[in-house]
Scaffold this motif. Sequence first.
Motif, PDB file in Angstrom:
ATOM      1  N   LYS A  94      15.097   8.170  -0.356  1.00 50.11           N
ATOM      2  CA  LYS A  94      14.147   9.275  -0.399  1.00 50.11           C
ATOM      3  C   LYS A  94      12.722   8.747  -0.550  1.00 50.11           C
ATOM      4  O   LYS A  94      11.774   9.301   0.014  1.00 50.11           O
ATOM      5  N   ALA A  95      12.582   7.662  -1.296  1.00 48.58           N
ATOM      6  CA  ALA A  95      11.250   7.102  -1.542  1.00 48.58           C
ATOM      7  C   ALA A  95      10.687   6.368  -0.333  1.00 48.58           C
ATOM      8  O   ALA A  95       9.458   6.243  -0.203  1.00 48.58           O
ATOM      9  N   VAL A  96      11.567   5.854   0.560  1.00 44.79           N
ATOM     10  CA  VAL A  96      11.063   5.014   1.653  1.00 44.79           C
ATOM     11  C   VAL A  96      11.285   5.594   3.050  1.00 44.79           C
ATOM     12  O   VAL A  96      10.663   5.131   4.009  1.00 44.79           O
ATOM     13  N   ALA A  97      12.172   6.585   3.178  1.00 46.61           N
ATOM     14  CA  ALA A  97      12.573   7.039   4.512  1.00 46.61           C
ATOM     15  C   ALA A  97      11.386   7.483   5.365  1.00 46.61           C
ATOM     16  O   ALA A  97      11.325   7.195   6.563  1.00 46.61           O
ATOM     17  N   SER A  98      10.434   8.166   4.757  1.00 53.35           N
ATOM     18  CA  SER A  98       9.313   8.695   5.536  1.00 53.35           C
ATOM     19  C   SER A  98       8.104   7.773   5.547  1.00 53.35           C
ATOM     20  O   SER A  98       7.096   8.080   6.185  1.00 53.35           O
ATOM     21  N   LYS A  99       8.171   6.630   4.852  1.00 51.02           N
ATOM     22  CA  LYS A  99       7.033   5.723   4.826  1.00 51.02           C
ATOM     23  C   LYS A  99       6.928   4.966   6.145  1.00 51.02           C
ATOM     24  O   LYS A  99       7.916   4.397   6.619  1.00 51.02           O
ATOM     25  N   PRO A 100       5.760   4.912   6.738  1.00 50.45           N
ATOM     26  CA  PRO A 100       5.586   4.140   7.976  1.00 50.45           C
ATOM     27  C   PRO A 100       5.848   2.655   7.737  1.00 50.45           C
ATOM     28  O   PRO A 100       5.602   2.124   6.653  1.00 50.45           O
ATOM     29  N   TYR A 101       6.313   1.999   8.773  1.00 54.26           N
ATOM     30  CA  TYR A 101       6.596   0.569   8.670  1.00 54.26           C
ATOM     31  C   TYR A 101       5.368  -0.212   8.217  1.00 54.26           C
ATOM     32  O   TYR A 101       5.465  -1.099   7.339  1.00 54.26           O
ATOM     33  N   ASP A 102       4.218   0.085   8.785  1.00 54.27           N
ATOM     34  CA  ASP A 102       3.017  -0.675   8.446  1.00 54.27           C
ATOM     35  C   ASP A 102       2.680  -0.549   6.962  1.00 54.27           C
ATOM     36  O   ASP A 102       2.228  -1.517   6.335  1.00 54.27           O
ATOM     37  N   ALA A 103       2.899   0.634   6.390  1.00 58.67           N
ATOM     38  CA  ALA A 103       2.619   0.832   4.963  1.00 58.67           C
ATOM     39  C   ALA A 103       3.611   0.048   4.103  1.00 58.67           C
ATOM     40  O   ALA A 103       3.235  -0.560   3.093  1.00 58.67           O
ATOM     41  N   LEU A 104       4.889   0.056   4.507  1.00 57.33           N
ATOM     42  CA  LEU A 104       5.898  -0.700   3.773  1.00 57.33           C
ATOM     43  C   LEU A 104       5.574  -2.196   3.805  1.00 57.33           C
ATOM     44  O   LEU A 104       5.645  -2.882   2.784  1.00 57.33           O
ATOM     45  N   ARG A 105       5.231  -2.678   4.974  1.00 55.65           N
ATOM     46  CA  ARG A 105       4.942  -4.104   5.117  1.00 55.65           C
ATOM     47  C   ARG A 105       3.694  -4.491   4.335  1.00 55.65           C
ATOM     48  O   ARG A 105       3.675  -5.524   3.655  1.00 55.65           O
ATOM     49  N   ALA A 106       2.655  -3.686   4.426  1.00 56.22           N
ATOM     50  CA  ALA A 106       1.413  -4.007   3.723  1.00 56.22           C
ATOM     51  C   ALA A 106       1.637  -4.065   2.214  1.00 56.22           C
ATOM     52  O   ALA A 106       1.141  -4.981   1.537  1.00 56.22           O
ATOM     53  N   ALA A 107       2.382  -3.108   1.675  1.00 52.98           N
ATOM     54  CA  ALA A 107       2.657  -3.106   0.235  1.00 52.98           C
ATOM     55  C   ALA A 107       3.477  -4.330  -0.159  1.00 52.98           C
ATOM     56  O   ALA A 107       3.240  -4.952  -1.204  1.00 52.98           O
ATOM     57  N   HIS A 108       4.460  -4.657   0.677  1.00 54.86           N
ATOM     58  CA  HIS A 108       5.301  -5.824   0.411  1.00 54.86           C
ATOM     59  C   HIS A 108       4.484  -7.118   0.421  1.00 54.86           C
ATOM     60  O   HIS A 108       4.597  -7.947  -0.497  1.00 54.86           O
ATOM     61  N   VAL A 109       3.664  -7.302   1.442  1.00 55.32           N
ATOM     62  CA  VAL A 109       2.898  -8.547   1.575  1.00 55.32           C
ATOM     63  C   VAL A 109       1.911  -8.694   0.425  1.00 55.32           C
ATOM     64  O   VAL A 109       1.763  -9.778  -0.160  1.00 55.32           O
ATOM     65  N   ARG A 110       1.235  -7.609   0.092  1.00 54.88           N
ATOM     66  CA  ARG A 110       0.264  -7.684  -1.000  1.00 54.88           C
ATOM     67  C   ARG A 110       0.959  -8.007  -2.323  1.00 54.88           C
ATOM     68  O   ARG A 110       0.456  -8.803  -3.121  1.00 54.88           O
ATOM     69  N   ASP A 111       2.086  -7.385  -2.560  1.00 51.31           N
ATOM     70  CA  ASP A 111       2.833  -7.669  -3.785  1.00 51.31           C
ATOM     71  C   ASP A 111       3.250  -9.132  -3.843  1.00 51.31           C
ATOM     72  O   ASP A 111       3.061  -9.815  -4.857  1.00 51.31           O
ATOM     73  N   HIS A 112       3.818  -9.646  -2.761  1.00 48.59           N
ATOM     74  CA  HIS A 112       4.265 -11.032  -2.734  1.00 48.59           C
ATOM     75  C   HIS A 112       3.101 -11.997  -2.897  1.00 48.59           C
ATOM     76  O   HIS A 112       3.157 -12.941  -3.707  1.00 48.59           O
ATOM     77  N   ARG A 113       2.044 -11.781  -2.153  1.00 48.56           N
ATOM     78  CA  ARG A 113       0.918 -12.717  -2.205  1.00 48.56           C
ATOM     79  C   ARG A 113       0.204 -12.689  -3.552  1.00 48.56           C
ATOM     80  O   ARG A 113      -0.395 -13.692  -3.956  1.00 48.56           O
ATOM     81  N   SER A 114       0.266 -11.558  -4.263  1.00 48.86           N
ATOM     82  CA  SER A 114      -0.364 -11.505  -5.578  1.00 48.86           C
ATOM     83  C   SER A 114       0.259 -12.512  -6.530  1.00 48.86           C
ATOM     84  O   SER A 114      -0.381 -12.948  -7.500  1.00 48.86           O
ATOM     85  N   LEU A 115       1.489 -12.922  -6.258  1.00 52.65           N
ATOM     86  CA  LEU A 115       2.148 -13.971  -7.029  1.00 52.65           C
ATOM     87  C   LEU A 115       2.055 -15.320  -6.323  1.00 52.65           C
ATOM     88  O   LEU A 115       1.659 -16.325  -6.912  1.00 52.65           O
ATOM     89  N   PHE A 116       2.410 -15.339  -5.056  1.00 57.83           N
ATOM     90  CA  PHE A 116       2.516 -16.601  -4.331  1.00 57.83           C
ATOM     91  C   PHE A 116       1.191 -17.333  -4.247  1.00 57.83           C
ATOM     92  O   PHE A 116       1.115 -18.563  -4.393  1.00 57.83           O
ATOM     93  N   ARG A 117       0.109 -16.595  -4.023  1.00 58.88           N
ATOM     94  CA  ARG A 117      -1.183 -17.235  -3.797  1.00 58.88           C
ATOM     95  C   ARG A 117      -1.899 -17.660  -5.079  1.00 58.88           C
ATOM     96  O   ARG A 117      -3.033 -18.124  -5.031  1.00 58.88           O
ATOM     97  N   ARG A 118      -1.231 -17.541  -6.205  1.00 59.89           N
ATOM     98  CA  ARG A 118      -1.829 -18.047  -7.434  1.00 59.89           C
ATOM     99  C   ARG A 118      -1.953 -19.569  -7.411  1.00 59.89           C
ATOM    100  O   ARG A 118      -2.789 -20.135  -8.105  1.00 59.89           O
ATOM    101  N   VAL A 119      -1.091 -20.232  -6.664  1.00 57.70           N
ATOM    102  CA  VAL A 119      -1.106 -21.695  -6.601  1.00 57.70           C
ATOM    103  C   VAL A 119      -1.244 -22.135  -5.153  1.00 57.70           C
ATOM    104  O   VAL A 119      -0.573 -21.603  -4.264  1.00 57.70           O
ATOM    105  N   THR A 120      -2.117 -23.091  -4.896  1.00 60.17           N
ATOM    106  CA  THR A 120      -2.243 -23.707  -3.583  1.00 60.17           C
ATOM    107  C   THR A 120      -1.977 -25.192  -3.721  1.00 60.17           C
ATOM    108  O   THR A 120      -2.149 -25.772  -4.804  1.00 60.17           O
ATOM    109  N   LEU A 121      -1.558 -25.809  -2.635  1.00 63.23           N
ATOM    110  CA  LEU A 121      -1.412 -27.261  -2.589  1.00 63.23           C
ATOM    111  C   LEU A 121      -1.861 -27.726  -1.215  1.00 63.23           C
ATOM    112  O   LEU A 121      -1.285 -27.312  -0.202  1.00 63.23           O
ATOM    113  N   GLU A 122      -2.884 -28.555  -1.177  1.00 63.58           N
ATOM    114  CA  GLU A 122      -3.432 -29.062   0.074  1.00 63.58           C
ATOM    115  C   GLU A 122      -3.175 -30.553   0.171  1.00 63.58           C
ATOM    116  O   GLU A 122      -3.510 -31.307  -0.745  1.00 63.58           O
TER     117      GLU A 122
END
Length: 801
Positions: free
Chosen positions: A302-330
């Motif tokens: 019910k929470a996701v059925a009507s959500k557009p794909y782009d909105a789902l993906r954007a929320a997912h990517v932002r959530d993941h990167r808020s953790l992942f991008r805390r550390v970089t290694l070059e």
Amino acid sequence: MNAPVLLVSVAVVVVVAGCAAHVPAAYAMDLDLESPAQGMTLWYDKPAAKWVEALPIGSGRLGAMVFGGTADERIQFNEDTLWVGKPHDYSHEGAATYLPQVRQLLFDGKQKEAEQLAAQHMMSVPLRQVPYQPFGDLKLTFAGHDKVTDYRRDLDIDSAVATVRYKVAGVTFTRDLFASYPDQAIVVRITADVPGKVRFKASLTSPHPGAALAAAGKDVLAIRGGLGKYAGRRTKTEIQNALTFEARLHASADGGRVRVTGEGIEVTGADTAVLKLVAATSYKNFRDVSADPAKRCQAYLKAVASKPYDALRAAHVRDHRSLFRRVTLEVPLAEASKQPTDQRIKNFAKQDDTQLAALFFQFGRYLMIACSRPGTQPANLQGIWNESTRPPWDSKYTTNINTEMNYWPAEPTNLSQCHDPLFDLLDEVAVSGARTAKVHYNCRGWVFHHNTDLWRGTAPINAANHGIWVTGGAWLSQHLWLRYDFTRDTEFLRKRAYPIIKGAAEFFADFLIEDPRPGGKKWLISTPSNSPEQGGLVAGPTMDHEIIRNLFTNCIAAGKILGVDEAFRSKLERMLPRIAPNQIGRHGQLQEWLEDKDNPKNRHRHVSHLWGLHPGREITPRGTPELAEACKVTLSHRGDGGTGWSKAWKINFWARLLDGDHAWKMVSEAIAGNTFPNLFDAHPPFQIDGNFGATSGIAEMLLQSHAGEVEILPALPKAIPTGSVTGLCARGGFVVDIAWKDGKLTVATIRSKVGQACRLRTTVPVAVTCAGKAVDAKPVADNVIEFATRAKAAYTLTPRA
């Protein structure tokens, strides 16, 4: 080195408290979460033929393996609470009655008799725990997609999105897949670059007999069932199962038709189609299985059925990167990075590809984000990814190394929130462990042996010669202290950590016994116990004493910080110096037992008695040089071989011994010899602790803080003469960025979370500034300085001319 430097994540510059510095995502309000990063992709030129070639995605609770097939795609998925069994108390009534007899037999040198008596009267009921289970498969069938060109599948760990792309008769088909933590769903989008060409069938299957498939609406397919009968792995005794489960698949399409039947979903003539998969079980907690999985799935959809794909993906990517991008290694980028990932792994030992090691480091962080998030179960032996109803070692929580290793990177690599599920487990095993402490040993507090499952069993399992190992809970309690030590969150220490730590210490305050044997030194020892997988049931294994000293030290420190339990602290302070100390044996080795009986030809993968070197802190090259040298002798005896997790632990050992080149050798051997094509650790079989242990080890090579000082580049290997890292965390509440060239520090930045004084060791003398102003840094030893800090201020370190 003139090779270009590859940016493997994104850093930002902010101004805080008047000091400009590179700051990790955890502390930056305007972090760039949109721009793509380079070098963070695993990619392949063919579909996965085996499970260990598939690519993992995960939301913490849900996990899936993406095979990337063309005509037939398999997406094998799991949910973290689907386990065999039911709520159960594993303790063995009357066990404590036999404790004095078992101890006396060990003191009399009658090991076999002690093990036999313990096996009869002191083991778990039943003797074995239960396994984690696969949930099911999402299967997609694409007619006419047998012959394809321009094939590529990849996993971008910076966005946590897997992609499959290929051409059929000139049409490019693309599938994007991710598992969303914000929306608790696995999402699949199928597109074609020619309108109306998306056509496929989708179905759900389960490895559990009796699971039923049914339409659950005009655009929803459901599969539901229970685990049914399950025979124990060795005893073949039928195990009663309580959990039921359900998964639902929602389908939508642009420009086409969706048809749902009791057999599956058919999509025809579409431009784009989106599938949203949710799953749930009846599990509420380790004592309650009364939830309704159908209602849970209904709510998720019910929470996701009507959500557009782009909105789902954007929320997912932002959530993941808020953790992942805390550390970089070059690190320098080599030509090898142009090869498919499986080829890079095969060739790693014979080509210049340090960037693969950087990818391997970040892949461990990716896996932690994907399988351990607040509110989920902690990462088990396979994280959350498992396809077998009889997984290796039941895919449980093995706490004589494996579960702890899973969480070694949490605090140092800036993923503190991902540590939370382990603390939830500790809350629960402290409850069941209190009963085990009373029933099995007649002790206060709580105890936990070397395994647990979803039902939080804490009694000794499998066999007395290795199952009776009493320090699993004490080791896990170290992680509560680590959270405090890295964050200096006093409220966390007061409300959550200290009660658990104190309970573990109370057990050992009762359990430790004075060694009564003639000629003994009246040391306090731990018995009965064992040194994991070595030597059977004994009195006084070194590893136990190292862990217990660490536990008592942390409990004493916490009590002082909080101003509580003075009488109990005093008792621990009196006991602490009486615990049997580390000893150096006749071969120059660190003794594994009280007796000097180590075999220098023993090449076993467990090197448990080096716990005090890592993850403990009582053995250091500068503080206890003789013991550190003894650890080197032990490591030379055991060798560099072993399973993936064993090699990963050795990365950490050699880093703590300040030997960066040997640590790098272990990194190389782990990647080249114990890594599957999808970068999963190959124990073999797959066991995720090797991934997490390697990530921890690489972090230890670049930054250490266990010895009472923040040490920059303590074990930098010659293989990485130039590079930079941002966002690593140090004890005392510091976040550290480091850049180096030609093996020497060029600049570093330290951000102080809480204003703790910083004692700093560097490879070269440095000047300290904040907002361009010199900071008073007092020398306290060669290349060691100490300076005061302000909370949220950043301090720049530059080598002195």
